[in-house]
Design an enzyme around this catalytic site. Structure first.
Site, short mmCIF file in Angstrom:
data_model
loop_
_atom_site.label_atom_id
_atom_site.label_comp_id
_atom_site.label_asym_id
_atom_site.label_seq_id
_atom_site.Cartn_x
_atom_site.Cartn_y
_atom_site.Cartn_z
N ASN A 195 -0.58 6.10 5.07
CA ASN A 195 -1.43 6.65 3.76
C ASN A 195 -1.57 8.10 3.74
O ASN A 195 -2.16 8.84 3.27
CB ASN A 195 -2.81 6.26 4.03
CG ASN A 195 -2.95 4.60 4.23
OD1 ASN A 195 -2.30 3.78 3.54
ND2 ASN A 195 -3.69 4.09 5.03
N VAL A 240 1.68 3.64 -3.32
CA VAL A 240 2.19 4.99 -2.89
C VAL A 240 3.66 4.91 -2.65
O VAL A 240 3.84 4.20 -1.74
CB VAL A 240 1.40 5.56 -1.94
CG1 VAL A 240 1.80 6.85 -1.28
CG2 VAL A 240 -0.14 5.75 -2.47
N GLN A 252 0.80 -1.14 0.08
CA GLN A 252 0.03 0.09 0.01
C GLN A 252 0.84 1.29 -0.04
O GLN A 252 0.94 2.04 -1.07
CB GLN A 252 -1.00 0.01 1.39
CG GLN A 252 -1.92 0.97 1.14
CD GLN A 252 -3.06 0.63 2.03
OE1 GLN A 252 -3.25 -0.39 2.64
NE2 GLN A 252 -4.03 1.56 2.26
N ASP A 253 1.70 1.52 1.09
CA ASP A 253 2.58 2.62 1.20
C ASP A 253 3.73 2.23 1.93
O ASP A 253 3.68 1.32 2.58
CB ASP A 253 1.83 3.94 1.55
CG ASP A 253 1.31 3.91 2.83
OD1 ASP A 253 1.32 2.87 3.51
OD2 ASP A 253 0.96 4.99 3.43
N PRO A 254 4.86 2.97 2.02
CA PRO A 254 6.08 2.38 2.56
C PRO A 254 5.81 2.62 4.34
O PRO A 254 4.93 3.04 4.73
CB PRO A 254 6.88 3.58 2.28
CG PRO A 254 6.67 4.34 1.28
CD PRO A 254 5.07 4.29 1.20
#
EC number: 3.2.2.27
Length: 232
Positions: free
Chosen positions: A135, A126, A65-67
């Protein structure tokens, strides 16, 4: 072509996005963010996944999803953390399933570059995140970049997409399932791993699909230690 940001064939694939007004806005937003906040990963590792796994070498995509949003973790590869960093719970569960599925011995680090070097694109949807704000950069423009990458790989074909959790599975409409292979289950997070991730055998299924595509399977075993020369 827009300025080369990656240094391999991804630059050509992503050039329409990099040349867009939306990406220009994202670039200016990130300049401001990096100047005033703690953002992960550092700006030199934003494109690490693309740099390590060129477009024409990509055989597998593991979509995150994101880091990670805490210091010392994010390194530009989904689910991967820097050596010396405690394993996040999701990665512990990935290692558990890896052992149960293909007998791969767990290691004490979470640096997954060996997979990337073999053609596993460890891609977050992302690519940046503010400190302690999961997020926090969603909807700022990264999705244009990563959706374009997914669609381009899908069009090329013979790619295994490993999609854990609802967020990753929302990308299924971007993928041509007649030319590629999708493996999906619940997310390896402790909140959901018992609801379908454990026992889903994604690693052996991935290698079976690669063999069916005429590709070399992935050696999932990671080295016990990571040398400085191994770092991206």
């Amino acid at each position: 072509m827009a300025k080369e940001l990656i240094g391999n064939d991804w630059d050509k694939v992503l050039d329409p996005v990099f040349a867009s007004d939306k990406y220009h806005e994202l670039h200016n937003f990130l300049k401001e963010e990096y100047s005033n906040k703690r953002i992960f990963p550092d700006m030199y590792h934003i494109f690490t996944a693309f740099k390590l796994t060129p477009f024409n070498k990509t055989k597998v995509v593991i979509l995150g999803q994101d880091p990670y949003h805490n210091p010392g973790q994010a390194n530009g590869m989904s689910f991967s953390v820097m050596p010396g960093t405690p394993l996040p719970p999701s990665l512990r569960n990935i290692y558990k399933e890896l052992y149960d599925d293909v007998g791969v011995r767990p290691v004490n680090h979470g640096y997954l570059k060996k997979w990337a070097d073999q053609g596993v694109l460890l891609l977050n949807a992302v690519l940046t995140v503010p400190y302690a704000h999961a997020n926090g950069h969603q909807g700022k423009g990264w999705e244009d970049v990563t959706d374009t990458a997914i669609k381009a790989l899908s069009e090329r074909g013979k790619v295994v997409f490993i999609l854990w959790g609802r967020f990753a599975q929302n990308k299924i409409p971007l993928i041509d399932q007649s030319k590629n292979f999708i493996i999906k289950s619940s997310h390896p997070s402790p909140f959901s791993a018992d609801r379908g991730f454990f026992g889903s055998r994604p690693f052996s299924r991935c290698n079976t699909a690669l063999l069916n595509f005429g590709e070399t399977p992935i050696d999932w075993q990671l080295s016990e230690t990571v040398n400085k020369s191994d770092l991206a």
